[in-house]
Design a protein around this motif. Sequence first.
Motif: not given
Length: 250
Positions: A113-129, A131-141
């Motif tokens: 929940v806490v990571p979700f509120l900052k970086y919520p899940a997005n469907p497949p059509s949302v997001g720049d391919p 930046t996926i590494g950056k987004r994944t790193t920030l989420y796990f951080l």
Amino acid sequence: MNSATVRNLLVRGMLAGLAAGLLALVAAYFLGEPNVDRAISFEDAHSHEHEMEVVSRSLQSTAGLATGVLVYGVAFGGIAALAFCFALGRVGRFGPRATALLLSATALLAVYVVPFLKYPANPPSVGDPDTIGKRTTLYFLMMLLSVLLAIGATLLGKRLAPSLGTWYATVVAVAAFALVIGLAYAFLPVINEVPRDFPATLLWRFRLAALAVQAVLWGGFGLLFGELAERQLNPRPAKAPSAAAVAASG
């Protein structure tokens, strides 16, 4: 707690995680997959690039989904069982069932929940391919920070309890957790790659379904593992044979 008991609880935790994963799989299939299909349809309708499918959509939504959810459930069930072994008797005068539910609720909050509120899940059509590494790193951080702060808040509450009492110590610990999480929300980068013309209702339903799947997974695990742990740690005494049964056997 001896090693044999820990081993038995670990096995039960993985089994409970598998069963909870099956419940989450049903929720994901009926709540999440229809929204994924709509998001993919939106992407296909607004994109001029058509990539060849390496894995078919039907396989992704069935065998692929089942494999991911069930492996996730078993893995986190084992980790949660080990955390249960450490937490039992150390976080209050709770029995196995209550400890399992408390642990599951805390894990749901800190791990998702806490990571979700900052970086919520997005469907497949949302997001720049790109930046996926950056987004994944920030989420796990954010997830790691949340878990460490939850542990720290628990230790803080236990240390303050003798002087402040359980209630006020809990309030202070929760407030400290919320304060530091709020600072993390403020200082960590914001990521918003949702296209302007993406349907807001679809985005909301997708994120709500993702949250519901996690709630089913952890809620189911807490109830199932709590029952299994209760039977392992506090077995019911065998019933003494009745007088009629003794007389009949004699």
